[in-house]
Scaffold this motif. Structure first.
Motif, mmCIF file in Angstrom:
data_model
loop_
_atom_site.group_PDB
_atom_site.id
_atom_site.type_symbol
_atom_site.label_atom_id
_atom_site.label_comp_id
_atom_site.label_asym_id
_atom_site.label_seq_id
_atom_site.Cartn_x
_atom_site.Cartn_y
_atom_site.Cartn_z
ATOM 1 N N LYS A 151 0.966 -0.654 -0.286
ATOM 2 C CA LYS A 151 -0.011 0.483 0.475
ATOM 3 C C LYS A 151 0.902 1.375 0.401
ATOM 4 O O LYS A 151 0.403 2.519 -0.513
ATOM 5 N N ASP A 152 1.654 1.110 0.799
ATOM 6 C CA ASP A 152 2.361 1.915 0.638
ATOM 7 C C ASP A 152 3.503 2.541 -0.648
ATOM 8 O O ASP A 152 3.704 3.727 -0.972
ATOM 9 N N LYS A 153 4.140 1.524 -1.551
ATOM 10 C CA LYS A 153 4.295 2.009 -2.797
ATOM 11 C C LYS A 153 3.808 2.344 -3.449
ATOM 12 O O LYS A 153 3.836 2.826 -4.124
ATOM 13 N N LEU A 154 2.817 1.371 -3.472
ATOM 14 C CA LEU A 154 1.251 2.447 -4.610
ATOM 15 C C LEU A 154 0.776 3.638 -4.218
ATOM 16 O O LEU A 154 1.346 4.626 -5.141
ATOM 17 N N GLU A 155 0.818 3.845 -3.096
ATOM 18 C CA GLU A 155 0.771 5.508 -2.527
ATOM 19 C C GLU A 155 1.515 6.764 -2.914
ATOM 20 O O GLU A 155 1.761 7.303 -3.484
ATOM 21 N N LYS A 156 3.195 6.286 -2.993
ATOM 22 C CA LYS A 156 4.151 7.026 -2.489
ATOM 23 C C LYS A 156 4.469 6.798 -4.680
ATOM 24 O O LYS A 156 4.781 7.733 -5.556
ATOM 25 N N LEU A 157 3.843 5.555 -5.044
ATOM 26 C CA LEU A 157 4.282 5.497 -6.597
ATOM 27 C C LEU A 157 3.037 7.118 -7.174
ATOM 28 O O LEU A 157 3.560 7.451 -8.773
ATOM 29 N N THR A 158 2.252 6.771 -6.174
ATOM 30 C CA THR A 158 0.722 8.279 -7.191
ATOM 31 C C THR A 158 1.418 9.596 -7.367
ATOM 32 O O THR A 158 1.000 9.850 -7.958
ATOM 33 N N GLU A 164 5.239 13.591 -11.650
ATOM 34 C CA GLU A 164 7.105 14.161 -13.005
ATOM 35 C C GLU A 164 5.605 13.656 -14.014
ATOM 36 O O GLU A 164 6.782 13.495 -14.569
ATOM 37 N N LYS A 165 4.478 13.925 -14.388
ATOM 38 C CA LYS A 165 3.945 13.458 -15.554
ATOM 39 C C LYS A 165 4.219 14.606 -16.704
ATOM 40 O O LYS A 165 4.463 14.307 -17.560
ATOM 41 N N SER A 166 5.010 15.535 -16.069
ATOM 42 C CA SER A 166 4.996 16.934 -17.220
ATOM 43 C C SER A 166 6.630 16.481 -17.062
ATOM 44 O O SER A 166 6.749 18.002 -18.266
ATOM 45 N N PHE A 167 7.403 16.414 -16.622
ATOM 46 C CA PHE A 167 9.233 16.231 -16.804
ATOM 47 C C PHE A 167 9.386 15.669 -18.204
ATOM 48 O O PHE A 167 9.373 15.027 -19.180
ATOM 49 N N ASP A 168 10.648 16.071 -18.680
ATOM 50 C CA ASP A 168 11.449 16.200 -19.791
ATOM 51 C C ASP A 168 12.229 14.845 -19.747
ATOM 52 O O ASP A 168 12.454 14.318 -18.402
ATOM 53 N N THR A 169 12.931 14.189 -20.750
ATOM 54 C CA THR A 169 13.726 13.142 -20.711
ATOM 55 C C THR A 169 14.596 13.010 -21.229
ATOM 56 O O THR A 169 14.245 13.872 -21.882
ATOM 57 N N VAL A 170 15.953 13.222 -20.455
ATOM 58 C CA VAL A 170 17.171 13.099 -21.225
ATOM 59 C C VAL A 170 18.070 11.912 -20.878
ATOM 60 O O VAL A 170 17.952 11.603 -19.393
ATOM 61 N N GLU A 171 18.305 11.333 -22.139
ATOM 62 C CA GLU A 171 19.384 9.710 -21.930
ATOM 63 C C GLU A 171 20.513 10.006 -21.733
ATOM 64 O O GLU A 171 20.617 11.296 -22.661
ATOM 65 N N GLU A 172 21.470 9.250 -21.144
ATOM 66 C CA GLU A 172 22.808 10.187 -20.860
ATOM 67 C C GLU A 172 23.907 8.230 -20.781
ATOM 68 O O GLU A 172 22.694 7.133 -20.070
ATOM 69 N N GLU A 173 24.377 7.963 -21.606
ATOM 70 C CA GLU A 173 25.032 6.531 -20.472
ATOM 71 C C GLU A 173 25.182 5.794 -19.033
ATOM 72 O O GLU A 173 24.487 4.770 -19.209
ATOM 73 N N HIS A 174 25.013 6.645 -19.110
ATOM 74 C CA HIS A 174 24.687 6.122 -17.505
ATOM 75 C C HIS A 174 23.761 6.344 -16.568
ATOM 76 O O HIS A 174 23.245 6.183 -15.571
#
Length: 396
Positions: A151-158, A164-174
């Motif tokens: 239940k705690d994991k689900l609440e944290k995820l929510t 974070e739904k509007s976050f931009d994403t950048v990938e790098e090697e690490h």
């Protein structure tokens, strides 16, 4: 994790000889025609790559269970699932997330109603920042076993999904880097460069390189504490992901680099210790690394001047003592500074190599007394006596 501490306060032109170029091209073509066995593609080389010990262990499980169909007397599917789950958790602790996920998937093929396999899958997808898949598996695990942990994991995820739904994403090697588009003063490239440089510096010092990508999240200052339901004094967090606030009041580029170095140090120690590195070593070495960018104010170390205030090393090294005091802000401040100073003393006397060996020894599930005795060839009592002597001379 770290305390937010205020300090008192770096056209090339290409000329081609076409005759030579033609000879090189023709020679290369002839070589490929007459020596095809030496011209393997990148894919064929990858196919011939020697498997790691972890991959071989998974193969051994598959071979064992390929002798008879699942669900027979010799191979009951529930026991097969347990074998894969145990292997999956072992791989998870070693940060072999792709292989751990493969083991969890095999477990679910054997027993789709295993809450443990669903939870493990959720944990892996969560760290890989696939929050949709993490949510699916956590919910399925909670349906099968409605315990407070899930239940705690689900609440944290929510909470995190909303922030974070509007976050931009950048990938790098690490890294997989997620950041708020509102952070106008920082572009993804700048954040990527800062993290890459920090990674290289810590990796070089420890002579250790990570085999997985780490998710790093940069939050607007007003959302950082809300996303993780964090205490006000926390200035950064590592919980399998690195979480950093950007632009709180009085918080500039130097402070951001210092906090990033602090939290990335946790990633390396987590990997070296297979998630068994104790908190005092985690925080002590993280503050040690942070101190290289933003030196600690002298006032923050004065709490160590009065010996009667110090935490006995046996208590400092005891995780139960930490758990009972972790909500005491004053005690936590002393814990951080004392852990830092003990680590600084160990590095000063023995070197970073021995600190690295200590983290590796902790991965073998040994206690502090065993690790210090085997690595430093000294007892905790002797270490405490010598460390206190160094403190006394420092405050003269």
């Amino acid at each position: 994790m770290e305390f937010e501490m205020k300090a008192n306060t770096s056209d090339r032109r290409l000329t081609i000889d076409y005759g030579v170029f033609l000879v090189v091209v023709v020679s290369s073509l002839l070589f490929m025609v007459y020596c095809p066995s030496l011209c393997a593609t990148e894919e064929s080389f990858a196919g011939k790559r020697e498997k790691t010990q972890y991959e071989r262990r998974l193969d051994m499980l598959a071979q064992r269970y390929s002798r008879a169909p699942a669900g027979t007397v010799d191979f009951p599917k529930e026991l097969m699932a347990i074998d894969y789950i145990n292997e999956g958790y072992s791989l998870f602790q070693k940060s072999e997330y792709d292989l751990a996920l493969k083991a969890a998937e095999e477990a679910l093929k054997c027993d789709i109603k295993s809450p443990v396999a669903h939870e493990l899958s959720g944990d892996i997808y969560y760290l890989k920042q696939n929050l949709v898949k993490a949510n699916e598996h956590y919910r399925e695990a909670f349906k099968l076993e409605p315990v407070s942990r899930l239940k705690d994991k689900l609440e944290k995820l929510t909470r995190e999904t909303e922030v974070e739904k509007s976050f931009d994403t950048v990938e790098e090697e690490h890294f997989l880097i997620k950041y708020s588009g509102n952070q106008n003063e920082y572009e993804g490239f700048e954040l990527k460069t800062m993290l890459r440089d920090t990674y290289r510096e810590i990796a070089k010092e420890l002579a250790h390189y990570l085999n997985h990508k780490t998710t790093v999240l940069f939050y607007d200052a007003d959302k950082f504490h809300a996303a993780g339901n964090l205490a006000h004094w926390i200035g950064g967090l590592y919980d399998g992901k690195v979480r950093l606030p950007v632009h709180p009041r009085g918080f500039g580029e130097k402070q951001l680099r210092a906090v990033a170095r602090h939290e990335l140090t946790h990633v390396f120690l987590d990997d070296l210790g297979k998630k068994k590195t104790p908190i005092w070593l985690h925080e002590g070495f993280a503050v040690y690394q942070q101190n290289k960018i933003e030196p600690l104010p002298a006032a923050s170390l004065r709490v160590l001047k009065d010996e009667s205030n110090l935490i006995p090393l046996h208590s400092l090294f005891n995780p139960t003592v930490f758990e009972s005091h972790k909500n005491d802000e004053q005690w936590m401040g002393l814990f951080y500074m004392q852990s830092y100073d003990v680590v600084d003393y160990i590095i000063g006397r023995y070197g970073v190599f021995y600190l690295k060996q200590m983290a590796i020894k902790f991965s073998e599930e040994k206690n502090a007394e065993q690790v210090i005795s085997e690595t430093l060839k000294i007892s905790i009592e002797k270490l405490e006596k010598e460390w206190k002597a160094s403190l006394a001379s420092a405050f003269l």
